[in-house]
Design a protein around this motif. Structure first.
Motif, PDB file in Angstrom:
ATOM      1  N   CYS A 274       0.854  -1.218  -0.078  1.00 37.28           N
ATOM      2  CA  CYS A 274      -0.035  -0.060  -0.054  1.00 37.28           C
ATOM      3  C   CYS A 274       0.744   1.233   0.149  1.00 37.28           C
ATOM      4  O   CYS A 274       0.607   2.284  -0.621  1.00 37.28           O
TER       5      CYS A 274
ATOM      6  N   THR B   4      -5.548  -4.110  -1.386  1.00 39.43           N
ATOM      7  CA  THR B   4      -6.275  -2.838  -0.649  1.00 39.43           C
ATOM      8  C   THR B   4      -5.473  -1.598  -1.346  1.00 39.43           C
ATOM      9  O   THR B   4      -4.413  -1.790  -1.727  1.00 39.43           O
ATOM     10  N   LYS B   5      -6.215  -0.429  -1.155  1.00 41.70           N
ATOM     11  CA  LYS B   5      -5.623   0.685  -1.903  1.00 41.70           C
ATOM     12  C   LYS B   5      -4.946   1.654  -0.835  1.00 41.70           C
ATOM     13  O   LYS B   5      -3.951   2.418  -1.298  1.00 41.70           O
TER      14      LYS B   5
ATOM     15  N   VAL C  25      -6.733   1.337   5.566  1.00 43.76           N
ATOM     16  CA  VAL C  25      -7.768   0.041   5.446  1.00 43.76           C
ATOM     17  C   VAL C  25      -6.996  -1.091   5.557  1.00 43.76           C
ATOM     18  O   VAL C  25      -7.436  -2.283   6.203  1.00 43.76           O
ATOM     19  N   ALA C  26      -5.887  -1.252   5.166  1.00 47.03           N
ATOM     20  CA  ALA C  26      -4.891  -2.675   5.093  1.00 47.03           C
ATOM     21  C   ALA C  26      -4.696  -2.706   6.445  1.00 47.03           C
ATOM     22  O   ALA C  26      -4.688  -3.837   7.046  1.00 47.03           O
TER      23      ALA C  26
END
Length: 289
Positions: free
Chosen positions: A84, A167-168, A172-173
């Motif tokens: 990420c 994930t981006k 979130v990751a």
């Protein structure tokens, strides 16, 4: 011997920044403070009656539990942003356009994060040796514990890299990685307990046995290993056999962790491979036309 370029670059960056040194200092300081507090509490007993082997076993047990908890929070933080961060810095395309294969990128990222944690684990060996010097704990027990921690580090690290690939954003990751790690470590045990409760309420009279899902949690192998090593302090030594957990649970856990690590790495490589993305786009265009 040719070193992975990603691993070499990450190692240089870690050596130039004080973050890892500070992390190492804080990590060892926490465990050392725990040892000092323990011996301070038992100092009067030591002077009066001498060293008690059971107290050394308790210290070893407490340090192992404490280090396992620390590692469960440290490893996801180091690995969940591996890919990420490159995507956010817009350097991932440069990596993919280089001569490095997706496998080399994933392994390099995983290795760089895992080596940092394994260094933390190795640096705590002198603290564990204190237990060995006072008696009750063998050096082979300490080495076995360190190896189990190393395998768990690679396993949790592969989860972090896997989540980071799909994930981006880093936030979130990190959140998803902690959620998945907690589910594997604790959630599987809760599910196993619920299954046992349901089977017990049926009242068939037969022993349902331990659910296989309990072996998915590294905590099962960890507790089994401590039980086989030191009896888990007093009466707790009977907990693992009474639950019908195999006495080889730590080896089963290691095999499962290594197997799942390979799966997570393989899925990460597939996702990171730009050729798969291009192939999917071509298929989509053909269907659209």
């Amino acid at each position: 011997m040719r070193i992975n370029p990603v691993l070499r670059n990450e190692s240089k960056l870690a050596a130039r920044t004080p973050k890892f040194t500070i992390l190492l200092f804080i990590y060892i300081a926490i465990l050392s403070a725990g040892v000092l507090v323990f011996y301070n509490l038992y100092s009067e007993t030591f002077y009066a009656n001498g060293l008690d082997l059971q107290s050394s076993v308790m210290l070893y047990f407490g340090m192992a539990i404490g280090q396992a908890v620390l590692l469960m929070f440290i490893v996801p933080a180091l690995t969940s942003t591996a890919i990420c961060s490159e995507r956010e810095k817009q350097t991932l395309d440069m990596l993919l356009s280089s001569k490095l294969t997706p496998f080399q990128i994933i392994i390099g990222k995983l290795s760089s994060s895992s080596i940092k944690v394994i260094m933390l684990i190795i640096c705590t060996m002198p603290i564990y040796v204190v237990c060995g010097l006072t008696g009750g704990i063998r050096i082979s027990n300490i080495i076995q514990l360190i190896m189990f921690f190393a395998v768990t580090t690679i396993f949790v690290g592969s989860i972090g890299v896997f989540i980071s690939t799909y994930t981006k954003t880093s936030k979130v990751a990190t959140a998803l990685t902690y959620a998945l790690v907690l589910f594997i470590f604790i959630g599987t045990l809760i599910i196993a307990f619920i299954i046992l409760m349901v089977e017990g309420m049926k009242g068939n009279g037969a022993d349902p046995g331990i659910p296989w899902i309990v072996y998915l949690s590294p905590a099962t192998g960890f507790m089994s290993m401590l039980s086989n090593q030191v009896g888990m302090v007093g009466q707790m030594g009977y907990m693992v056999p009474s639950m019908d957990i195999s006495k080889y649970a730590e080896y089963i856990s290691i095999a499962i962790q290594l197997g799942l690590s390979v799966v997570f790495i393989y899925l990460s490589v597939i996702k990171l491979n730009p050729l798969n993305t291009k192939r999917n786009l071509k298929i989509f265009k053909r269907k659209k036309s």
